[in-house]
Design a protein around this motif. Structure first.
Motif, PDB file in Angstrom:
ATOM      1  N   VAL A 115       0.870  -1.179   0.000  1.00  0.00           N
ATOM      2  CA  VAL A 115       0.000   0.000   0.000  1.00  0.00           C
ATOM      3  C   VAL A 115       0.905   1.227   0.000  1.00  0.00           C
ATOM      4  O   VAL A 115       1.889   1.275   0.746  1.00  0.00           O
ATOM      5  CB  VAL A 115      -0.878   0.044   1.276  1.00  0.00           C
ATOM      6  N   ALA A 116       0.590   2.232  -0.826  1.00  0.00           N
ATOM      7  CA  ALA A 116       1.372   3.470  -0.823  1.00  0.00           C
ATOM      8  C   ALA A 116       0.474   4.650  -0.480  1.00  0.00           C
ATOM      9  O   ALA A 116      -0.635   4.760  -1.005  1.00  0.00           O
ATOM     10  CB  ALA A 116       2.013   3.681  -2.193  1.00  0.00           C
ATOM     11  N   ASP A 117       0.929   5.490   0.431  1.00  0.00           N
ATOM     12  CA  ASP A 117       0.248   6.748   0.729  1.00  0.00           C
ATOM     13  C   ASP A 117       1.057   7.859   0.071  1.00  0.00           C
ATOM     14  O   ASP A 117       2.139   8.213   0.541  1.00  0.00           O
ATOM     15  CB  ASP A 117       0.143   6.974   2.240  1.00  0.00           C
ATOM     16  N   PHE A 118       0.525   8.404  -1.029  1.00  0.00           N
ATOM     17  CA  PHE A 118       1.216   9.488  -1.733  1.00  0.00           C
ATOM     18  C   PHE A 118       0.774  10.815  -1.115  1.00  0.00           C
ATOM     19  O   PHE A 118      -0.168  11.441  -1.580  1.00  0.00           O
ATOM     20  CB  PHE A 118       0.905   9.417  -3.229  1.00  0.00           C
ATOM     21  N   ALA A 175      -5.402   5.641   8.037  1.00  0.00           N
ATOM     22  CA  ALA A 175      -5.772   5.258   6.666  1.00  0.00           C
ATOM     23  C   ALA A 175      -5.229   3.876   6.331  1.00  0.00           C
ATOM     24  O   ALA A 175      -5.944   3.013   5.788  1.00  0.00           O
ATOM     25  CB  ALA A 175      -5.239   6.295   5.683  1.00  0.00           C
ATOM     26  N   VAL A 176      -3.957   3.672   6.662  1.00  0.00           N
ATOM     27  CA  VAL A 176      -3.308   2.392   6.372  1.00  0.00           C
ATOM     28  C   VAL A 176      -3.994   1.253   7.135  1.00  0.00           C
ATOM     29  O   VAL A 176      -4.258   0.185   6.577  1.00  0.00           O
ATOM     30  CB  VAL A 176      -1.809   2.493   6.751  1.00  0.00           C
ATOM     31  N   GLN A 177      -4.294   1.493   8.403  1.00  0.00           N
ATOM     32  CA  GLN A 177      -4.917   0.439   9.213  1.00  0.00           C
ATOM     33  C   GLN A 177      -6.305   0.090   8.680  1.00  0.00           C
ATOM     34  O   GLN A 177      -6.702  -1.085   8.681  1.00  0.00           O
ATOM     35  CB  GLN A 177      -4.987   0.861  10.689  1.00  0.00           C
ATOM     36  N   ASN A 178      -7.042   1.113   8.224  1.00  0.00           N
ATOM     37  CA  ASN A 178      -8.377   0.844   7.656  1.00  0.00           C
ATOM     38  C   ASN A 178      -8.267  -0.076   6.439  1.00  0.00           C
ATOM     39  O   ASN A 178      -9.081  -0.988   6.252  1.00  0.00           O
ATOM     40  CB  ASN A 178      -9.051   2.159   7.235  1.00  0.00           C
ATOM     41  N   ILE A 179      -7.249   0.155   5.623  1.00  0.00           N
ATOM     42  CA  ILE A 179      -7.056  -0.681   4.427  1.00  0.00           C
ATOM     43  C   ILE A 179      -6.667  -2.100   4.840  1.00  0.00           C
ATOM     44  O   ILE A 179      -7.225  -3.090   4.342  1.00  0.00           O
ATOM     45  CB  ILE A 179      -5.986  -0.061   3.492  1.00  0.00           C
ATOM     46  N   ILE A 180      -5.720  -2.205   5.763  1.00  0.00           N
ATOM     47  CA  ILE A 180      -5.289  -3.535   6.223  1.00  0.00           C
ATOM     48  C   ILE A 180      -6.480  -4.309   6.794  1.00  0.00           C
ATOM     49  O   ILE A 180      -6.681  -5.487   6.474  1.00  0.00           O
ATOM     50  CB  ILE A 180      -4.158  -3.412   7.279  1.00  0.00           C
ATOM     51  N   PHE A 214       9.704  13.345   8.102  1.00  0.00           N
ATOM     52  CA  PHE A 214       9.645  11.884   8.215  1.00  0.00           C
ATOM     53  C   PHE A 214      10.142  11.401   9.572  1.00  0.00           C
ATOM     54  O   PHE A 214       9.807  10.306  10.006  1.00  0.00           O
ATOM     55  CB  PHE A 214      10.453  11.222   7.089  1.00  0.00           C
ATOM     56  N   ASN A 215      10.959  12.211  10.266  1.00  0.00           N
ATOM     57  CA  ASN A 215      11.437  11.788  11.595  1.00  0.00           C
ATOM     58  C   ASN A 215      10.262  11.639  12.557  1.00  0.00           C
ATOM     59  O   ASN A 215      10.127  10.633  13.253  1.00  0.00           O
ATOM     60  CB  ASN A 215      12.457  12.788  12.148  1.00  0.00           C
ATOM     61  N   THR A 216       9.397  12.663  12.592  1.00  0.00           N
ATOM     62  CA  THR A 216       8.212  12.568  13.462  1.00  0.00           C
ATOM     63  C   THR A 216       7.341  11.398  13.041  1.00  0.00           C
ATOM     64  O   THR A 216       6.843  10.630  13.870  1.00  0.00           O
ATOM     65  CB  THR A 216       7.409  13.888  13.415  1.00  0.00           C
ATOM     66  N   LEU A 217       7.177  11.231  11.724  1.00  0.00           N
ATOM     67  CA  LEU A 217       6.338  10.137  11.218  1.00  0.00           C
ATOM     68  C   LEU A 217       6.850   8.781  11.719  1.00  0.00           C
ATOM     69  O   LEU A 217       6.103   7.994  12.309  1.00  0.00           O
ATOM     70  CB  LEU A 217       6.327  10.153   9.690  1.00  0.00           C
ATOM     71  N   PHE A 218       8.139   8.531  11.520  1.00  0.00           N
ATOM     72  CA  PHE A 218       8.662   7.201  11.855  1.00  0.00           C
ATOM     73  C   PHE A 218       8.823   6.998  13.356  1.00  0.00           C
ATOM     74  O   PHE A 218       8.746   5.872  13.847  1.00  0.00           O
ATOM     75  CB  PHE A 218       9.960   6.922  11.095  1.00  0.00           C
ATOM     76  N   ILE A 227      -0.369 -13.229   4.824  1.00  0.00           N
ATOM     77  CA  ILE A 227      -0.117 -11.973   4.102  1.00  0.00           C
ATOM     78  C   ILE A 227       0.837 -11.089   4.895  1.00  0.00           C
ATOM     79  O   ILE A 227       0.608 -10.815   6.078  1.00  0.00           O
ATOM     80  CB  ILE A 227      -1.409 -11.154   3.867  1.00  0.00           C
ATOM     81  N   GLU A 228       1.884 -10.639   4.196  1.00  0.00           N
ATOM     82  CA  GLU A 228       2.771  -9.632   4.777  1.00  0.00           C
ATOM     83  C   GLU A 228       2.391  -8.290   4.149  1.00  0.00           C
ATOM     84  O   GLU A 228       2.234  -8.203   2.936  1.00  0.00           O
ATOM     85  CB  GLU A 228       4.224  -9.961   4.426  1.00  0.00           C
ATOM     86  N   PHE A 229       2.201  -7.275   4.974  1.00  0.00           N
ATOM     87  CA  PHE A 229       1.868  -5.951   4.446  1.00  0.00           C
ATOM     88  C   PHE A 229       3.124  -5.090   4.347  1.00  0.00           C
ATOM     89  O   PHE A 229       3.929  -5.045   5.288  1.00  0.00           O
ATOM     90  CB  PHE A 229       0.825  -5.261   5.337  1.00  0.00           C
ATOM     91  N   GLN A 230       3.277  -4.444   3.191  1.00  0.00           N
ATOM     92  CA  GLN A 230       4.380  -3.512   2.979  1.00  0.00           C
ATOM     93  C   GLN A 230       3.761  -2.139   2.735  1.00  0.00           C
ATOM     94  O   GLN A 230       2.939  -1.977   1.832  1.00  0.00           O
ATOM     95  CB  GLN A 230       5.192  -3.928   1.752  1.00  0.00           C
ATOM     96  N   ILE A 231       4.114  -1.169   3.561  1.00  0.00           N
ATOM     97  CA  ILE A 231       3.524   0.165   3.449  1.00  0.00           C
ATOM     98  C   ILE A 231       4.591   1.169   3.026  1.00  0.00           C
ATOM     99  O   ILE A 231       5.672   1.222   3.622  1.00  0.00           O
ATOM    100  CB  ILE A 231       2.910   0.621   4.800  1.00  0.00           C
ATOM    101  N   LEU A 232       4.270   1.943   1.982  1.00  0.00           N
ATOM    102  CA  LEU A 232       5.209   2.935   1.455  1.00  0.00           C
ATOM    103  C   LEU A 232       4.685   4.333   1.792  1.00  0.00           C
ATOM    104  O   LEU A 232       3.609   4.728   1.318  1.00  0.00           O
ATOM    105  CB  LEU A 232       5.339   2.752  -0.059  1.00  0.00           C
TER     106      LEU A 232
END
Ligand SMILES: C[S@@+](CC[C@H](N)C(=O)[O-])C[C@H]1O[C@@H](n2cnc3c(N)ncnc32)[C@H](O)[C@@H]1O
Length: 120
Positions: free
Chosen positions: A55-58, A69-74, A107-111, A93-98
């Motif tokens: 799944v990619a969040d652009f 958003a990602v969790q809702n999709i998973i 991205f520091n706060t995000l991760f 299933i292994e989930f890969q999130i981009l």
């Protein structure tokens, strides 16, 4: 040449940050959740999943809405998989999130705020 954004979401977790000022956007995710689940149920072909689902969040910003958003999709993909195959998605299933955004995104706060116990 990469596009330079004219504006960017305010990073960190301070009072003016996107992190602290995106509850309206989060409410929209909640409002769209049922429609999104219905679309996954009706349109997603499980044949497309071998052992990994990506799944990619652009436009992920610095969080935390992207995690919702990602969790809702998973959840929707796992639910469909469980109902249609009778198998446990956690085992198959292994989930890969981009997480994608401009390079100047925080991205520091995000991760640093990735949810504990996540499936990706
Ligand atoms: C309003 S925020 C939404 C953030 C998050 N998805 C949410 O729902 O709360 C939009 C995000 O999209 C990013 N964005 C806009 N145009 C983009 C582009 N061309 N490439 C990558 N990210 C982009 C912005 O930097 C910003 O972080």
């Amino acid at each position: 040449m990469a596009t330079t954004p004219k504006w960017i979401m305010v990073g960190g977790e301070g009072p003016e940050s996107y992190n602290q000022n995106s509850s309206y956007q989060r409410a929209l995710l909640e409002a769209a959740k049922e429609k999104m689940s219905e679309a996954i149920k009706a349109k997603l072909s499980l044949d497309l999943i071998s052992d990994r689902f990506s799944v990619a969040d652009f436009g992920c910003a610095s969080g935390p809405n992207t995690f919702v958003a990602v969790q809702n999709i998973i959840n929707a993909v796992e639910d469909k998989y469980r109902k249609e195959t009778g198998q446990n998605p956690a085992e198959n299933i292994e989930f890969q999130i981009l997480f994608n955004d401009f390079t100047t995104n925080d991205f520091n706060t995000l991760f640093q705020s990735l949810p504990a116990g996540r499936r990706y």
